[in-house]
Scaffold this active site. Structure first.
Site, PDB file in Angstrom:
ATOM      1  N   GLY A  10      -1.644  -3.610  -3.916  1.00 33.20           N
ATOM      2  CA  GLY A  10      -1.257  -2.546  -2.986  1.00 33.20           C
ATOM      3  C   GLY A  10      -0.960  -1.228  -3.693  1.00 33.20           C
ATOM      4  O   GLY A  10      -1.048  -1.125  -4.922  1.00 33.20           O
ATOM      5  N   VAL A  12       1.958   0.452  -4.079  1.00 32.18           N
ATOM      6  CA  VAL A  12       3.102   0.337  -4.986  1.00 32.18           C
ATOM      7  C   VAL A  12       2.830  -0.742  -6.027  1.00 32.18           C
ATOM      8  O   VAL A  12       3.159  -0.590  -7.205  1.00 32.18           O
ATOM      9  CB  VAL A  12       4.394   0.024  -4.194  1.00 32.18           C
ATOM     10  N   ASP A  32      -2.198 -10.856  -6.734  1.00 31.07           N
ATOM     11  CA  ASP A  32      -2.661 -10.187  -5.519  1.00 31.07           C
ATOM     12  C   ASP A  32      -3.028 -11.268  -4.507  1.00 31.07           C
ATOM     13  O   ASP A  32      -2.800 -12.459  -4.735  1.00 31.07           O
ATOM     14  CB  ASP A  32      -3.820  -9.229  -5.824  1.00 31.07           C
ATOM     15  N   ASP A 103      11.619   2.355   6.288  1.00 32.97           N
ATOM     16  CA  ASP A 103      12.393   3.195   7.211  1.00 32.97           C
ATOM     17  C   ASP A 103      12.170   2.785   8.664  1.00 32.97           C
ATOM     18  O   ASP A 103      12.963   3.120   9.536  1.00 32.97           O
ATOM     19  CB  ASP A 103      12.012   4.679   7.012  1.00 32.97           C
ATOM     20  N   TYR A 126       5.828  -4.133  13.435  1.00 33.98           N
ATOM     21  CA  TYR A 126       5.932  -3.955  11.978  1.00 33.98           C
ATOM     22  C   TYR A 126       7.399  -3.864  11.545  1.00 33.98           C
ATOM     23  O   TYR A 126       7.857  -4.605  10.678  1.00 33.98           O
ATOM     24  CB  TYR A 126       5.154  -2.707  11.544  1.00 33.98           C
ATOM     25  N   TRP A 151       6.952   6.374   4.269  1.00 37.79           N
ATOM     26  CA  TRP A 151       5.781   7.274   4.244  1.00 37.79           C
ATOM     27  C   TRP A 151       5.075   7.226   2.885  1.00 37.79           C
ATOM     28  O   TRP A 151       4.857   8.249   2.231  1.00 37.79           O
ATOM     29  CB  TRP A 151       6.223   8.705   4.551  1.00 37.79           C
TER      30      TRP A 151
HETATM   31  N1  LIG Z   1       2.726   2.274   3.389  1.00 41.82           N
HETATM   32  C1  LIG Z   1       3.803   2.865   3.886  1.00 41.82           C
HETATM   33  O1  LIG Z   1       3.732   3.965   4.435  1.00 41.82           O
HETATM   34  C2  LIG Z   1       5.151   2.218   3.761  1.00 41.82           C
HETATM   35  C3  LIG Z   1       6.265   2.848   4.344  1.00 41.82           C
HETATM   36  C4  LIG Z   1       7.521   2.258   4.193  1.00 41.82           C
HETATM   37  C5  LIG Z   1       7.654   1.087   3.493  1.00 41.82           C
HETATM   38  N2  LIG Z   1       6.565   0.479   2.969  1.00 41.82           N
HETATM   39  C6  LIG Z   1       6.739  -0.793   2.267  1.00 41.82           C
HETATM   40  O2  LIG Z   1       6.434  -0.602   0.905  1.00 41.82           O
HETATM   41  C7  LIG Z   1       5.881  -1.801   0.362  1.00 41.82           C
HETATM   42  C8  LIG Z   1       4.583  -1.477  -0.324  1.00 41.82           C
HETATM   43  O3  LIG Z   1       3.724  -0.868   0.604  1.00 41.82           O
HETATM   44  P1  LIG Z   1       2.278  -0.330   0.206  1.00 41.82           P
HETATM   45  O4  LIG Z   1       2.078   0.946   0.913  1.00 41.82           O
HETATM   46  O5  LIG Z   1       2.098  -0.428  -1.265  1.00 41.82           O
HETATM   47  O6  LIG Z   1       1.411  -1.438   0.935  1.00 41.82           O
HETATM   48  P2  LIG Z   1      -0.163  -1.762   0.811  1.00 41.82           P
HETATM   49  O7  LIG Z   1      -0.846  -0.745  -0.013  1.00 41.82           O
HETATM   50  O8  LIG Z   1      -0.628  -2.044   2.198  1.00 41.82           O
HETATM   51  O9  LIG Z   1      -0.129  -3.093  -0.040  1.00 41.82           O
HETATM   52  C9  LIG Z   1       0.359  -4.284   0.489  1.00 41.82           C
HETATM   53  C10 LIG Z   1      -0.292  -5.403  -0.274  1.00 41.82           C
HETATM   54  O10 LIG Z   1       0.099  -6.625   0.346  1.00 41.82           O
HETATM   55  C11 LIG Z   1      -1.022  -7.469   0.280  1.00 41.82           C
HETATM   56  N3  LIG Z   1      -1.022  -8.548   1.253  1.00 41.82           N
HETATM   57  C12 LIG Z   1      -1.177  -8.446   2.598  1.00 41.82           C
HETATM   58  N4  LIG Z   1      -1.245  -9.670   3.131  1.00 41.82           N
HETATM   59  C13 LIG Z   1      -1.152 -10.553   2.108  1.00 41.82           C
HETATM   60  C14 LIG Z   1      -1.182 -11.967   2.026  1.00 41.82           C
HETATM   61  N5  LIG Z   1      -1.334 -12.742   3.108  1.00 41.82           N
HETATM   62  N6  LIG Z   1      -1.067 -12.540   0.808  1.00 41.82           N
HETATM   63  C15 LIG Z   1      -0.940 -11.782  -0.303  1.00 41.82           C
HETATM   64  N7  LIG Z   1      -0.912 -10.444  -0.302  1.00 41.82           N
HETATM   65  C16 LIG Z   1      -1.026  -9.842   0.911  1.00 41.82           C
HETATM   66  C17 LIG Z   1      -2.210  -6.565   0.546  1.00 41.82           C
HETATM   67  O11 LIG Z   1      -3.376  -7.198   0.084  1.00 41.82           O
HETATM   68  P3  LIG Z   1      -4.810  -6.672   0.555  1.00 41.82           P
HETATM   69  O12 LIG Z   1      -4.991  -5.388  -0.205  1.00 41.82           O
HETATM   70  O13 LIG Z   1      -5.725  -7.753   0.109  1.00 41.82           O
HETATM   71  O14 LIG Z   1      -4.729  -6.488   2.023  1.00 41.82           O
HETATM   72  C18 LIG Z   1      -1.833  -5.329  -0.250  1.00 41.82           C
HETATM   73  O15 LIG Z   1      -2.340  -5.368  -1.543  1.00 41.82           O
HETATM   74  C19 LIG Z   1       5.764  -2.772   1.530  1.00 41.82           C
HETATM   75  O16 LIG Z   1       6.888  -3.607   1.558  1.00 41.82           O
HETATM   76  C20 LIG Z   1       5.795  -1.873   2.763  1.00 41.82           C
HETATM   77  O17 LIG Z   1       6.295  -2.539   3.896  1.00 41.82           O
HETATM   78  C21 LIG Z   1       5.318   1.027   3.069  1.00 41.82           C
END
Ligand SMILES: NC(=O)c1ccc[n+]([C@@H]2O[C@H](COP(=O)([O-])OP(=O)(O)OC[C@H]3O[C@@H](n4cnc5c(N)ncnc54)[C@H](OP(=O)(O)O)[C@@H]3O)[C@@H](O)[C@H]2O)c1
Length: 296
Positions: A10, A12, A32, A103, A126, A151
């Site tokens: 992902g 982060v 991953d 958030d 979510y 975000w």
């Molecule tokens: N993105 C935002 O705007 C945002 C905002 C607030 C908080 N957050 C939090 O910050 C953290 C990191 O977010 P991010 O933006 O880095 O998220 P991201 O880019 O969507 O990455 C999430 C990762 O989780 C993996 N994943 C999903 N389903 C899975 C499964 N069944 N088994 C194993 N891995 C799985 C995804 O794999 P695939 O790539 O294969 O799908 C992806 O690599 C999360 O906890 C998120 O809730 C994010």
């Protein structure tokens, strides 16, 4: 220190893997989706029992906010049940668990930054499943850090708001972006750096919930305008002529989102002894990573 990183593919997760892989005192196992599927609780338990990490960092999540409304069971499995299984497994091997949350656990009716103990009231699937994940982590593992952020965008990973705006600004002459949702754009690299900085401080004094975002606030409209302005400075061939501010009501989405989700970062700033960069400064750095060095 043995660290198990979950969600290494992902935004982060990739930043974390890059930072941790270069640390010689860390033995890192980065998983991953292909090496650990979080919908399989037994696989989670087996992986943790086999590697016996001292710290587990969970950067994985089901992050598709709108799609989650149509896939609540899958979102629940990844955002709530899997963190619960990770927390149980961490407790069994005596590991600490650093779990990232959002958030969107808040309803956005406040007009001052949310504190860690502000009441949660998610508006959609979510946020609801992420809050359930927090509760499951707290219940099963005393040695936890829950790090709420917001975000998130970055150069790595699949897609995000910044990359979408950059693409559309090279395809269209006009964009409409909502101006009545306020938060803080946060660079994935800065989140990863904060997590790496808190690792040596993990202990009974520091376990708990923290908020971490870049400094400052913005609407999605402000963020879009800043992305376009910075892209212009970098000399990108933009077709865009106008960004029009619109309201949330003008842009209906399957999931409701908080109107105001600014997180207070005072608690983590106290622990780390630093204040994160302003979001616009980090945006500039992220764009220079995407497109090469900034012009001098
Ligand atoms: N993105 C935002 O705007 C945002 C905002 C607030 C908080 N957050 C939090 O910050 C953290 C990191 O977010 P991010 O933006 O880095 O998220 P991201 O880019 O969507 O990455 C999430 C990762 O989780 C993996 N994943 C999903 N389903 C899975 C499964 N069944 N088994 C194993 N891995 C799985 C995804 O794999 P695939 O790539 O294969 O799908 C992806 O690599 C999360 O906890 C998120 O809730 C994010």
């Amino acid at each position: 220190m043995k660290i198990l990183l979950i969600g290494a593919g992902g935004q982060v997760g990739q930043e974390l893997e890059q930072l941790l892989a270069h640390d010689r005192v860390i033995e890192l196992l980065a998983c991953d989706r292909t090496s650990l599927d979080l919908t399989q609780p037994q696989a989670i338990a087996d992986q943790v029992a086999a590697f016996r990490p001292q710290v587990i960092v969970n950067a994985a999540a089901y992050t598709a906010v709108d799609k989650a409304e149509a896939e609540p069971d899958l979102a629940q499995a990844i955002n709530a049940l899997a963190p619960g299984a990770l927390a149980q497994a961490a407790t069994q091997v005596g590991a600490s668990l650093v779990h990232i949350s959002t958030d969107y656990v808040f309803d956005g009716i406040q007009s001052v930054p949310y504190q860690e103990d502000s009441p949660c009231n998610p508006l959609g699937v979510y946020g609801d499943t992420k809050r359930a994940g927090e509760v499951a982590v707290m219940a099963a593992c005393d040695r936890h850090i829950i790090l709420r952020t917001a975000w998130v965008y970055g150069a790595k990973g699949k897609g995000n708001f910044a990359k979408t705006i950059l693409r559309l600004a090279q395809e269209r002459d006009r964009l409409r972006v909502v101006y009545d949702q306020i938060g803080t754009p946060t660079w994935a690299y800065d989140i990863a750096r904060a997590i790496v900085a808190l690792l040596p401080q993990l202990g009974p004094e520091t376990y708990g919930t923290y908020h971490f975002t870049n400094s400052g606030v913005a609407s999605w409209y402000d963020f879009a305008v800043a992305i376009v302005e910075e892209a212009q400075v970098l000399g990108l061939p933009l077709t865009l002529e106008e960004v029009e501010p619109i309201t949330t009501a003008d842009y209906p989405t399957p999931a409701r989102r908080p109107a105001y989700s600014v997180l207070s970062g005072e608690k983590i700033a106290g622990m780390l002894g630093t204040t994160p960069p302003h979001w616009r400064q980090s945006l500039r750095q992220m764009l220079s990573e995407l497109y090469g060095s900034m012009p001098s």
